[in-house]
Design an enzyme around this catalytic site. Structure first.
Site, PDB file in Angstrom:
ATOM      1  CG  ASP A   1      -3.258  30.386  -0.553  1.00 21.41           C
ATOM      2  OD1 ASP A   1      -4.097  29.212  -0.361  1.00 21.41           O
ATOM      3  OD2 ASP A   1      -3.048  31.121   0.244  1.00 21.41           O
TER       4      ASP A   1
ATOM      5  NE  ARG B   1       4.844  23.092   4.166  1.00 23.61           N
ATOM      6  CZ  ARG B   1       3.941  23.533   4.719  1.00 23.61           C
ATOM      7  NH1 ARG B   1       2.584  23.273   4.194  1.00 23.61           N
ATOM      8  NH2 ARG B   1       4.221  23.815   5.804  1.00 23.61           N
TER       9      ARG B   1
ATOM     10  CB  CYS C   1       0.248  26.670  -0.208  1.00 22.72           C
ATOM     11  SG  CYS C   1      -1.390  27.470  -0.224  1.00 22.72           S
TER      12      CYS C   1
ATOM     13  CG  HIS D   1       2.760  28.963   5.201  1.00 15.99           C
ATOM     14  ND1 HIS D   1       3.204  28.105   6.454  1.00 15.99           N
ATOM     15  CD2 HIS D   1       1.662  28.135   4.564  1.00 15.99           C
ATOM     16  CE1 HIS D   1       2.725  27.057   6.188  1.00 15.99           C
ATOM     17  NE2 HIS D   1       1.797  27.022   5.218  1.00 15.99           N
TER      18      HIS D   1
ATOM     19  CD  GLN E   1       3.065  25.555   1.058  1.00 16.46           C
ATOM     20  OE1 GLN E   1       2.537  25.017   1.847  1.00 16.46           O
ATOM     21  NE2 GLN E   1       3.619  24.947  -0.010  1.00 16.46           N
TER      22      GLN E   1
ATOM     23  NE  ARG F   1      -0.757  26.141   9.823  1.00 19.39           N
ATOM     24  CZ  ARG F   1      -0.996  25.560   8.861  1.00 19.39           C
ATOM     25  NH1 ARG F   1      -2.175  25.437   8.895  1.00 19.39           N
ATOM     26  NH2 ARG F   1      -0.136  25.552   7.933  1.00 19.39           N
TER      27      ARG F   1
HETATM   28  N1  NVA Z   1      -3.689  31.230   2.787  1.00 20.34           N
HETATM   29  C1  NVA Z   1      -3.944  30.090   3.245  1.00 20.34           C
HETATM   30  C2  NVA Z   1      -2.908  29.268   3.293  1.00 20.34           C
HETATM   31  C3  NVA Z   1      -3.048  27.545   3.862  1.00 20.34           C
HETATM   32  C4  NVA Z   1      -1.772  26.809   3.724  1.00 20.34           C
HETATM   33  C5  NVA Z   1      -4.507  30.281   4.562  1.00 20.34           C
HETATM   34  O1  NVA Z   1      -3.921  31.055   5.618  1.00 20.34           O
HETATM   35  O2  NVA Z   1      -5.616  29.804   5.009  1.00 20.34           O
HETATM   36  N1   CP Z   2      -0.037  23.893   3.047  1.00 20.99           N
HETATM   37  C1   CP Z   2      -0.472  23.889   4.229  1.00 20.99           C
HETATM   38  O1   CP Z   2       0.132  24.640   5.130  1.00 20.99           O
HETATM   39  O2   CP Z   2      -1.111  23.198   4.635  1.00 20.99           O
HETATM   40  P1   CP Z   2      -2.128  22.771   6.000  1.00 20.99           P
HETATM   41  O3   CP Z   2      -2.892  23.647   6.109  1.00 20.99           O
HETATM   42  O4   CP Z   2      -2.880  21.478   5.562  1.00 20.99           O
HETATM   43  O5   CP Z   2      -0.695  22.606   7.065  1.00 20.99           O
END
Ligand code: NVA
Ligand code: CP
Length: 331
Positions: free
Chosen positions: A233, A318, A274, A135, A138, A108
């Site tokens: 989101d 997930r 998400c 992502h 997700q 990540r």
């Molecule tokens: N768009 C958000 C998704 C988190 C799961 C981010 O990248 O922070």
């Molecule tokens: N939805 C998601 O990716 O959650 P986290 O950021 O907690 O991993």
């Protein structure tokens, strides 16, 4: 033809055929039923995986850990402060080292190029746990959740993403909907439409021609009509906190409210997210931004807690879908 994903990396849904995505979803449904029945076949016995997180996480990290441990694999977690990667050692060298130790690598971080580079050099499957532009794990969980709650096949489902239409989740949805022949609307302000990556739009439109998908970008509230899912989101993704004032200005009209849900005309329309979500003031971020005059809630508490909200089913899924990805690629 039989689907075999062994040895494949999972970087974006664009790399997979609809049949391969179907296979991962079916496996996830099966693994969920087995876990509910207390059946663990330990198909990852003797395997080890490593999780690299350059951004924070609750769900993705825990999903990978529990999924791997359920099936008997060992897990190592490394965050950006606790490895040499990027600071004293290149991504290429890190990938080559980790590929000697581990059977699979989750990443990540920020750039999609990093997860692609890890996959190029590691010699073992690499799984994308979120980048600035995608992502994919997700979306697998979201598709699984839709299948559990919508009494129709995916290719008859309409998803409207309301908010920051140029973020990783919105692009990930374009890929997922294009591949599965779904109807996707990125519903947001004209100012953000101008920032959309036109190469991505062209690519998903090409896929849509072969699957019957409809992929649209719109600021017209009429595009909400007939939605089966309203998806939200955060308005400023991880690393974009400086954008909050401008995003609040642009996205407040796209906040998911009871009125917005009603304008779908579908009383059974699901609310999905998400997570993590700003839906009240029970977080330091929402509270401190409100003190500065910025209401960053992308959804009201009423919608978030409503009977149509399936956000915690999504969160659970997930784990089942990530387990399916790990099992399909390294078991
Ligand atoms: N768009 C958000 C998704 C988190 C799961 C981010 O990248 O922070
Ligand atoms: N939805 C998601 O990716 O959650 P986290 O950021 O907690 O991993």
């Amino acid at each position: 033809m039989a689907v075999n994903l062994k040895g494949r990396s999972f970087l974006t849904l664009m790399d997979f055929t609809p049949e391969e995505i179907r296979y991962m979803l079916d496996l996830a449904h099966d693994l969920k039923s087995k876990k509910r029945a207390g059946i663990h076949n330990k198909v990852l016995d003797g395997k080890n995986i490593v999780l690299l997180f350059e951004k924070t996480s609750t769900r993705t990290r825990c999903a990978f850990e529990v999924a791997a441990m359920d099936e008997g694999a060992g897990v190592t977690f490394l965050d950006s402060g606790s490895s040499q990667m990027g600071k004293k050692e290149s991504m290429e060298d890190t990938a080559k080292v980790l590929g000697r130790f581990y059977d699979g690598i989750e990443y990540r971080g920020f750039d999609q190029e990093v997860v692609e580079g890890l996959a190029k050099y590691a010699g073992v499957p690499v799984w994308n746990g979120l980048t600035d532009v995608d992502h994919p794990t997700q979306i697998l969980a979201d598709l699984m959740t839709i299948e559990e709650h919508c009494a129709k096949p995916l290719n008859r489902v309409k998803v409207v993403f309301s908010g920051d239409i140029r973020n990783n989740m919105s692009y990930a949805w374009m890929y997922g909907c294009a591949k599965m022949g779904m109807h996707y609307v990125a519903y947001g302000p004209d100012e953000l439409m101008a920032e959309l990556d036109q190469d991505v739009i062209a690519k998903v439109q090409e896929v849509a021609k072969t699957t019957g998908a409809v992929i649209e970008v719109s600021s017209d509230p009429k595009s909400l009509e007939g939605a089966d899912v309203i998806y939200a989101d955060v308005w400023a993704s991880m690393g974009e906190e400086a954008e909050i004032p401008e995003r609040v200005r642009l996205l407040t009209p796209f906040k998911v409210t009871e009125e917005l849900m009603a304008s779908t005309g579908n009383p059974d329309c699901l609310f999905m997210h998400c997570l993590p979500s700003f839906h009240d003031f029970e977080t330091k971020m929402a509270k401190s931004q409100m003190e500065l005059g910025f209401d960053i809630r992308e959804v009201t508490d009423e919608v978030f807690r409503s009977k149509n909200s399936v956000v915690f089913d999504e969160a659970e899924n997930r784990m089942h879908t990530i387990k399916a990805v790990i099992v399909a690629t390294i078991a």
